[in-house]
Design a protein around this motif. Structure first.
Motif, PDB file in Angstrom:
ATOM      1  N   ALA A 132      24.389 -47.032 -28.629  1.00  9.51           N
ATOM      2  CA  ALA A 132      23.999 -47.286 -27.244  1.00  9.51           C
ATOM      3  C   ALA A 132      23.379 -46.061 -26.594  1.00  9.51           C
ATOM      4  N   ASN A 133      23.414 -44.910 -27.286  1.00  8.78           N
ATOM      5  CA  ASN A 133      22.841 -43.698 -26.711  1.00  8.78           C
ATOM      6  C   ASN A 133      21.971 -42.914 -27.700  1.00  8.78           C
ATOM      7  N   GLY A 134      21.834 -43.423 -28.916  1.00  8.46           N
ATOM      8  CA  GLY A 134      21.027 -42.753 -29.923  1.00  8.46           C
ATOM      9  C   GLY A 134      21.750 -41.662 -30.679  1.00  8.46           C
ATOM     10  N   GLN A 135      22.956 -41.304 -30.243  1.00 10.16           N
ATOM     11  CA  GLN A 135      23.718 -40.228 -30.886  1.00 10.16           C
ATOM     12  C   GLN A 135      24.963 -40.732 -31.598  1.00 10.16           C
ATOM     13  N   ASP A 136      25.702 -41.607 -30.945  1.00  6.77           N
ATOM     14  CA  ASP A 136      26.969 -42.098 -31.487  1.00  6.77           C
ATOM     15  C   ASP A 136      26.761 -43.496 -32.066  1.00  6.77           C
ATOM     16  N   TRP A 137      27.077 -43.641 -33.361  1.00  8.45           N
ATOM     17  CA  TRP A 137      26.797 -44.878 -34.079  1.00  8.45           C
ATOM     18  C   TRP A 137      28.074 -45.530 -34.575  1.00  8.45           C
ATOM     19  N   THR A 138      28.059 -46.867 -34.591  1.00 12.08           N
ATOM     20  CA  THR A 138      29.158 -47.645 -35.179  1.00 12.08           C
ATOM     21  C   THR A 138      28.571 -48.756 -36.033  1.00 12.08           C
ATOM     22  N   ARG A 139      29.327 -49.147 -37.023  1.00 15.04           N
ATOM     23  CA  ARG A 139      28.863 -50.229 -37.892  1.00 15.04           C
ATOM     24  C   ARG A 139      28.998 -51.565 -37.170  1.00 15.04           C
ATOM     25  N   VAL A 140      27.988 -52.414 -37.319  1.00 11.91           N
ATOM     26  CA  VAL A 140      28.014 -53.746 -36.714  1.00 11.91           C
ATOM     27  C   VAL A 140      28.872 -54.645 -37.598  1.00 11.91           C
ATOM     28  N   GLU A 141      30.006 -55.049 -37.076  1.00 10.71           N
ATOM     29  CA  GLU A 141      30.917 -55.901 -37.842  1.00 10.71           C
ATOM     30  C   GLU A 141      30.373 -57.333 -37.906  1.00 10.71           C
ATOM     31  N   ASP A 142      30.733 -58.015 -38.954  1.00 11.25           N
ATOM     32  CA  ASP A 142      30.360 -59.419 -39.169  1.00 11.25           C
ATOM     33  C   ASP A 142      28.854 -59.617 -39.344  1.00 11.25           C
ATOM     34  N   ALA A 143      28.117 -58.524 -39.561  1.00 11.07           N
ATOM     35  CA  ALA A 143      26.684 -58.672 -39.835  1.00 11.07           C
ATOM     36  C   ALA A 143      26.493 -59.066 -41.292  1.00 11.07           C
ATOM     37  N   PRO A 144      25.481 -59.850 -41.600  1.00 14.57           N
ATOM     38  CA  PRO A 144      25.194 -60.163 -43.003  1.00 14.57           C
ATOM     39  C   PRO A 144      24.687 -58.919 -43.731  1.00 14.57           C
ATOM     40  N   GLU A 145      24.461 -59.052 -45.016  1.00 15.56           N
ATOM     41  CA  GLU A 145      23.941 -57.928 -45.783  1.00 15.56           C
ATOM     42  C   GLU A 145      22.455 -57.755 -45.440  1.00 15.56           C
ATOM     43  N   ILE A 146      22.138 -56.615 -44.859  1.00 20.07           N
ATOM     44  CA  ILE A 146      20.790 -56.369 -44.348  1.00 20.07           C
ATOM     45  C   ILE A 146      19.913 -55.756 -45.435  1.00 20.07           C
ATOM     46  N   ALA A 147      18.768 -56.414 -45.673  1.00 18.59           N
ATOM     47  CA  ALA A 147      17.793 -55.856 -46.601  1.00 18.59           C
ATOM     48  C   ALA A 147      16.680 -55.120 -45.859  1.00 18.59           C
ATOM     49  N   ALA A 148      16.356 -55.551 -44.648  1.00 18.91           N
ATOM     50  CA  ALA A 148      15.295 -54.916 -43.869  1.00 18.91           C
ATOM     51  C   ALA A 148      15.353 -55.382 -42.424  1.00 18.91           C
ATOM     52  N   LEU A 149      14.814 -54.552 -41.527  1.00 17.12           N
ATOM     53  CA  LEU A 149      14.645 -54.917 -40.113  1.00 17.12           C
ATOM     54  C   LEU A 149      13.151 -54.864 -39.786  1.00 17.12           C
ATOM     55  N   PRO A 150      12.465 -56.003 -39.782  1.00 19.25           N
ATOM     56  CA  PRO A 150      11.030 -55.994 -39.457  1.00 19.25           C
ATOM     57  C   PRO A 150      10.716 -55.579 -38.026  1.00 19.25           C
ATOM     58  N   GLY A 151      11.627 -55.847 -37.076  1.00 19.28           N
ATOM     59  CA  GLY A 151      11.344 -55.490 -35.689  1.00 19.28           C
ATOM     60  C   GLY A 151      11.992 -56.442 -34.720  1.00 19.28           C
ATOM     61  N   VAL A 152      11.381 -56.574 -33.539  1.00 25.62           N
ATOM     62  CA  VAL A 152      11.961 -57.352 -32.441  1.00 25.62           C
ATOM     63  C   VAL A 152      10.948 -58.354 -31.908  1.00 25.62           C
ATOM     64  N   VAL A 153      11.425 -59.573 -31.637  1.00 26.36           N
ATOM     65  CA  VAL A 153      10.660 -60.552 -30.874  1.00 26.36           C
ATOM     66  C   VAL A 153      11.190 -60.487 -29.448  1.00 26.36           C
ATOM     67  N   VAL A 154      10.344 -60.044 -28.523  1.00 30.40           N
ATOM     68  CA  VAL A 154      10.804 -59.918 -27.141  1.00 30.40           C
ATOM     69  C   VAL A 154      10.946 -61.294 -26.514  1.00 30.40           C
ATOM     70  N   GLU A 155      11.671 -61.355 -25.408  1.00 29.80           N
ATOM     71  CA  GLU A 155      11.909 -62.633 -24.740  1.00 29.80           C
ATOM     72  C   GLU A 155      10.589 -63.250 -24.310  1.00 29.80           C
ATOM     73  N   GLY A 156      10.418 -64.531 -24.589  1.00 25.23           N
ATOM     74  CA  GLY A 156       9.199 -65.235 -24.228  1.00 25.23           C
ATOM     75  C   GLY A 156       9.450 -66.211 -23.092  1.00 25.23           C
ATOM     76  N   THR A 157       8.409 -66.479 -22.319  1.00 27.68           N
ATOM     77  CA  THR A 157       8.556 -67.412 -21.203  1.00 27.68           C
ATOM     78  C   THR A 157       8.328 -68.853 -21.629  1.00 27.68           C
ATOM     79  N   GLU A 158       7.722 -69.059 -22.814  1.00 29.10           N
ATOM     80  CA  GLU A 158       7.507 -70.426 -23.278  1.00 29.10           C
ATOM     81  C   GLU A 158       8.834 -70.987 -23.793  1.00 29.10           C
ATOM     82  N   LEU A 159       9.195 -72.161 -23.292  1.00 31.41           N
ATOM     83  CA  LEU A 159      10.421 -72.847 -23.705  1.00 31.41           C
ATOM     84  C   LEU A 159      11.649 -71.969 -23.530  1.00 31.41           C
ATOM     85  N   ARG A 160      11.567 -70.963 -22.640  1.00 32.10           N
ATOM     86  CA  ARG A 160      12.683 -70.043 -22.384  1.00 32.10           C
ATOM     87  C   ARG A 160      13.201 -69.434 -23.689  1.00 32.10           C
ATOM     88  N   ARG A 161      12.309 -69.085 -24.571  1.00 27.88           N
ATOM     89  CA  ARG A 161      12.702 -68.557 -25.884  1.00 27.88           C
ATOM     90  C   ARG A 161      13.348 -67.195 -25.716  1.00 27.88           C
TER      91      ARG A 161
END
Length: 455
Positions: free
Chosen positions: A238-267
């Motif tokens: 939450a601050n770029g310095q202190d990190w914790t493991r995300v519990e209950d996350a699946p096995e991550i192979a890659a993070l392509p990026g982020v889809v920002v909130e869209g106004t169509e269909l309140r996506r």
């Protein structure tokens, strides 16, 4: 028919009353008119200078300046005598003297002789009654820079930690954050925006030793940073310095990026991921509440390492574009992929097209209303310095012209961090010339000249 007539004696009376009402004010107005020597309009024309007659000039009456705010295009040749047309506040003055500074010539001007505007021209104007004078300095502005030239320079100050094997620079919480892998482990350095030259070391906690992290894929999502490790774990800060493991996350192979909130269909917004689920590699997303959703299996050719990505909004729709990189079988790519939800992806580039050579570790930024793809490392393990642009967000690509070329002193590289600051400078942090090389400590800056012009 009887006509209405005003008797002469009544008309004369009216004239007398009017002159009485004006009194001294009329005399003062007449004196002011005779002493007025202001220029009210100014224009230039010359058949040999394209567009000159359409140029609009600003007249600064307070400071006595005449100039065109919109400069003539770069390269315009103004080495010609031009016709100057002036009008004055009252249409009549005693005399006008001009000083053509380009030829250092002063003379009285008859209002029709052509003038040399390759330098400033000063107009000395004497009022009709000869009691007042005013000078104006007129200048014809021409762009002295090619507005479309992207000029590059290397900062004199080197990045800290020379010899780093991996590095990623991001903009987070109004500062540049540089995550670096060295022989001593992972380190964090920070520098205020926008200088990127005053780096200080900051604490970095919560990332277990002897674990390898994919710094290239550090992703900012809904205020937090996410970092995958090569063993499939996902870490959050939450601050770029202190990190914790995300519990209950699946096995991550890659993070392509982020889809920002869209106004169509309140996506809603989504953190896009590629996960390993048994023997399958699947598209997946995590929403802002931390809930995961699985998608379809990724196709052959979809990159999982060494890709570049960009999030953007177009009209009411949000997009995430991924370009180049290596797929899960180690094959290099030269394709672009797009998604609007992180689960359904399409290939934007046709298989028969070769818009740019296959590569990994290219740099990607949204700049000048285009996507700029820079460098990378090719199939022969050589760093590249070419620049490709896409005006349609990754569907088609074109090799940029010589106006945007990186200079000869810039060594081709991949895996640099590419950011665009608020002043429209492109920043290239580090990078490596070959996969096995250490990271460069160079910082390069470039900007298209016209993006630095003030309104």
């Amino acid at each position: 028919m009887k006509k209405n007539k005003i008797p002469l004696w009544l008309f004369g009376g009216l004239l007398f009353l009017l002159s009485s009402c004006l009194g001294n004010d009329g005399a003062e107005l007449e004196e002011w008119n005779l002493s007025n020597c202001q220029i009210s309009t100014f224009s230039l024309s010359c058949d040999s200078i394209s567009g000159l007659s359409d140029v609009k000039f600003t007249i600064d009456q307070i400071n006595g300046l005449i100039f065109n705010k919109d400069s003539l295009p770069y390269g315009t040749n103004i080495n010609f005598k031009v016709i100057c047309t002036l009008t004055y506040a009252l249409g009549s003055i005693t005399s006008v003297e001009v000083h053509q500074k380009a030829i250092d010539k002063k003379e009285y001007w008859n209002g029709s002789d052509s003038l040399d505007f390759t330098g400033e021209v000063v107009f000395y104007i004497i009022s009709y009654n000869g009691k007042e004078a005013k000078s104006y300095t007129a200048k014809l502005n021409v762009h002295q820079q090619n507005p479309d030239l992207l000029e590059w320079s290397k900062d004199a100050i080197s990045l800290p930690v020379n010899g780093a094997s991996d590095r990623k620079v991001i903009l987070y919480a109004d500062s540049y954050r540089m995550y670096t892998k060295t022989a001593n482990g992972y380190e964090l350095y920070q520098s205020p925006v926008p200088d990127a030259n005053n780096w200080t070391k900051a604490p970095l906690t919560g990332l277990p030793d002897k674990t390898t992290y994919t710094l290239l894929q550090i992703t900012k999502y809904e205020g937090n940073l996410y970092l995958p490790s090569t063993d499939g774990a996902l870490y959050r800060s939450a601050n770029g310095q202190d990190w914790t493991r995300v519990e209950d996350a699946p096995e991550i192979a890659a993070l392509p990026g982020v889809v920002v909130e869209g106004t169509e269909l309140r996506r809603p917004s989504a953190l896009a991921a590629i996960i390993r689920d048994g023997g399958a590699w699947l598209f997946a997303t995590m929403d802002v509440s931390g809930q995961w959703m699985k998608g379809t299996e990724i196709p052959d050719g979809f990159p999982v390492t060494g890709f570049a990505s960009n999030s953007y909004k177009q009209m009411y729709y949000s997009h995430l574009t991924v370009v180049a990189g290596k797929d899960r079988h180690g094959a290099l790519s030269n394709k672009s992929w797009d998604t609007m939800d992180g689960l359904a992806w399409i290939c934007l580039t046709g298989s028969e097209k070769n818009y740019f050579t296959q590569r990994e570790g290219p740099m990607l930024a949204d700049y000048d209303d285009k996507l700029y793809l820079t460098g990378g490392i090719d199939a022969s393990n050589q760093g590249l310095k070419d620049i490709y642009t896409s005006a349609d967000k990754g569907v088609t690509w074109a090799l940029a012209d010589s106006l945007t070329f990186l200079p000869e002193t810039y060594q081709g590289r991949g895996f640099a961090s590419m950011l665009v600051d608020k002043d429209n400078f492109v920043l290239l942090f580090g990078g490596k010339e070959r996969n096995e090389a250490n990271m460069s400590d160079e910082l390069w800056r470039g900007r298209i000249n016209r993006l630095g012009y003030k309104d």
